[in-house]
Design a protein around this motif. Structure first.
Motif, PDB file in Angstrom:
ATOM      1  N   ALA B  62      42.075  48.352  29.566  1.00 28.29           N
ATOM      2  CA  ALA B  62      42.901  48.857  30.664  1.00 28.29           C
ATOM      3  C   ALA B  62      42.939  50.375  30.550  1.00 28.29           C
ATOM      4  O   ALA B  62      42.747  50.938  29.469  1.00 28.29           O
ATOM      5  CB  ALA B  62      44.312  48.280  30.581  1.00 28.29           C
ATOM      6  N   ARG B  74      46.914  53.227  37.501  1.00 27.43           N
ATOM      7  CA  ARG B  74      46.817  52.461  36.245  1.00 27.43           C
ATOM      8  C   ARG B  74      46.204  51.093  36.555  1.00 27.43           C
ATOM      9  O   ARG B  74      46.703  50.376  37.430  1.00 27.43           O
ATOM     10  CB  ARG B  74      48.197  52.317  35.620  1.00 27.43           C
ATOM     11  N   THR B  76      43.936  47.392  35.087  1.00 25.52           N
ATOM     12  CA  THR B  76      43.283  46.581  34.065  1.00 25.52           C
ATOM     13  C   THR B  76      41.929  46.147  34.625  1.00 25.52           C
ATOM     14  O   THR B  76      41.759  46.030  35.847  1.00 25.52           O
ATOM     15  CB  THR B  76      44.155  45.392  33.603  1.00 25.52           C
ATOM     16  N   VAL B 126      48.078  47.943  37.747  1.00 25.94           N
ATOM     17  CA  VAL B 126      49.112  47.527  36.798  1.00 25.94           C
ATOM     18  C   VAL B 126      50.434  48.172  37.215  1.00 25.94           C
ATOM     19  O   VAL B 126      50.498  49.391  37.409  1.00 25.94           O
ATOM     20  CB  VAL B 126      48.742  47.976  35.365  1.00 25.94           C
ATOM     21  N   LEU B 132      49.918  49.621  29.379  1.00 26.26           N
ATOM     22  CA  LEU B 132      48.477  49.338  29.509  1.00 26.26           C
ATOM     23  C   LEU B 132      47.960  48.548  28.304  1.00 26.26           C
ATOM     24  O   LEU B 132      46.995  47.797  28.418  1.00 26.26           O
ATOM     25  CB  LEU B 132      47.699  50.633  29.705  1.00 26.26           C
ATOM     26  N   ALA B 135      48.486  45.173  29.471  1.00 25.57           N
ATOM     27  CA  ALA B 135      47.578  44.877  30.589  1.00 25.57           C
ATOM     28  C   ALA B 135      46.149  44.641  30.107  1.00 25.57           C
ATOM     29  O   ALA B 135      45.381  43.901  30.730  1.00 25.57           O
ATOM     30  CB  ALA B 135      47.610  46.022  31.611  1.00 25.57           C
ATOM     31  N   ALA B 281      46.573  38.298  35.558  1.00 23.73           N
ATOM     32  CA  ALA B 281      47.243  39.603  35.579  1.00 23.73           C
ATOM     33  C   ALA B 281      48.647  39.457  36.177  1.00 23.73           C
ATOM     34  O   ALA B 281      49.634  39.975  35.626  1.00 23.73           O
ATOM     35  CB  ALA B 281      46.415  40.619  36.371  1.00 23.73           C
ATOM     36  N   PHE B 285      52.242  40.244  34.437  1.00 22.54           N
ATOM     37  CA  PHE B 285      53.179  41.213  35.016  1.00 22.54           C
ATOM     38  C   PHE B 285      54.560  40.594  35.248  1.00 22.54           C
ATOM     39  O   PHE B 285      55.585  41.250  35.065  1.00 22.54           O
ATOM     40  CB  PHE B 285      52.629  41.781  36.330  1.00 22.54           C
TER      41      PHE B 285
END
Lengths: 326, 326
Positions: B62, B74, B76, B126, B132, B135, B281, B285
């Motif tokens: 990421a 930002r 991934t 992200v 990160l 991520a 993802a 999150f």
């Protein structure tokens, strides 16, 4: 009664055996036709620990109920006897029943005999216009029907319905017939025996070759040796399905790396559910599985000769049906 | 830029390499976190012909987009680059694309580096509140998410949702997290390394044992050696599903006889679809995969030490994340 008894490795004797008897939940069936399965051949060669001599082999049978309220009814026999009460049975997967038995495996004698006793629930009535020698094919056809059904269910909906069947014996041919009945249009069979290839091509109209380099979304291994699994691993398309029916060799042949990198599904299959058996019988009766005219008929008393001929690879037909005399 | 370069068997050098460059369809990403995968370890040991030295390994990354319209975003990285036009890609199975590439395998350099260039379509934004370094777990978690999804889909609806995971590395632990997020309540992990077992039990709260004799409707082999496939074959329940993720050894270990007689489905799985990656993802999150606090962080410049420690089996955490300095 007379029966063809497996008395030791490569030894079959047509001799007297005790008559089976009907009971409150078992009908007595007079056998009119009984097929020879690859698993009978394994037992005959002494390769199946589950079938020790002396034993009556044979589990692909049809006949006529003798005695009782249903006397005279023509039936084909589902040879798989299950408990009907466990989770597997109650979910319609009787073939996974931990207490399953099959005739021709102790404690149940098989149907290479004049008579067999079977639970009523295992009998499917055969219409008057269907010969019992054809109805006896319900068992091997159900094995392939079940495998074909699982293959089609596991196939990604976007994949072409394109199948390779490895092995042109009865199970392989039956897999072709079942897949076709389920809407798979493009089917190739591979078979090493030239005599058998000729018969399936000329008599059955199948697309049959010695080997192929093509790729197939469905591969059915109807043999079950390391070499056939090797071929299945190589010929299945990325994302495709291998259905494995045979019990030729216990291990080897699977290219796990390719199965992993190409996301192949490998499904082991064993026999059929009770519903598969009934569905297959219905498909035989209404003609969906074709004329089923690819069997050689021989008297049960000549069973030893039949096994020897199969062993020598001189039988073009994919199935021998033994006919008991009464 | 600086990169950790695989220069030969068990030789990693932190040294200068040419900067990757952005193009009309590739963004330049400044790597902020990149995990070490079991496949990086295989390459490091010289066991992966697909990854010849010299090569930058690493594909679990990421970072932050540098330059262009999306500068500073930002992201991934889905490291699997596919054609997006073949039948497989169009049917949402990008992982089966015949032209698939993955960063860390020629012609694409990997992400054990300060920068990498990636197609825009491979980047997932992200949220600001997600580190990160967390991520960067999207890739290994997506591998397990994909396998878990296929396992649950193949499970018979009447079977208990009871899973065994073989291997307590990141893929095994992630499979437990994914299965749990998909409603599988009863999960056991087996792992031979006592240090790792202690960490997964005490820090992650997993039910982890050295071995088990129990039976499971789902077995996930997150290792991929003959011995782990042997265990999977033995521990899967009749009618159950084995999902095979690892690439440890190419062959052996599958008990084909048992798979056949007990009607087991064995599914080889490779990476994930683009949708799996996005779903994973999203699950990271929104917290569905838990705190994801089971990684050890080390500077990229100490990457060689990280590999050596993993090789010696002295790392309790199932994942090491390397952090490039900028």
């Amino acid at each position: 009664m007379k029966a063809l008894v497996y008395d030791g490795v490569e030894t079959l004797t047509y001799r007297d055996m005790p008559d089976p008897v009907a009971s409150s939940d078992h009908e007595l069936i007079r056998i009119e036709a009984v097929g020879i399965c690859g698993s009978d051949m394994h037992a005959y060669l002494g390769h199946d620990d589950r079938r020790p001599a002396p034993l009556i082999l044979g589990h692909e049978a049809a006949g006529i109920i003798v005695g009782g309220a249903q006397d005279g009814k023509r039936v084909t026999i589902n040879p798989l006897v299950t408990c009907n009460s466990c989770t597997a049975c109650r979910s319609g997967r009787e073939n996974l029943c931990a207490k399953r038995q099959i005739i021709s495996m102790p404690p149940r004698e098989g149907a290479f005999a004049q008579f067999v006793a079977m639970p009523v629930a295992n009998l499917v009535e055969v219409p008057a216009d269907v010969p019992l020698s054809k109805a006896a094919l319900a068992e091997p056809l159900a094995v392939s029907w079940h495998g074909a059904r699982l293959a089609v269910a596991a196939l990604h909906p976007d994949d072409p319905r394109r199948a390779l069947i490895i092995g042109g014996g009865a199970i392989g041919l039956a897999a072709a017939l079942a897949l076709r009945a389920m809407g798979v249009g493009e089917i190739t069979i591979t078979e090493p025996n030239a005599k058998r290839r000729g018969f399936l091509r000329d008599h059955c109209g199948e697309n049959i070759v010695e080997t192929t380099d093509a790729s197939f979304s469905i591969v059915i291994d109807a043999v079950g040796y390391a070499t056939t699994r090797e071929a299945a691993s190589a010929r299945v398309a990325p994302g495709g399905v291998i259905v494995h029916i045979g019990l030729g060799e216990d291990r080897g042949g699977i290219d796990v790396r390719r199965l992993t990198l190409q996301e192949i599904t490998f499904i082991g299959t064993y026999t059929y559910t009770a519903q598969d058996f009934r569905d297959t019988a219905a498909a035989i009766f209404d003609g969906r599985l074709g004329p089923l005219d690819w069997c050689r008929h021989m008297p049960l008393g000549e069973g030893a000769d039949a096994f020897a001929a199969l062993r020598q690879g001189t039988v073009a037909e994919p199935k021998i049906i033994l006919i008991p005399e009464h």
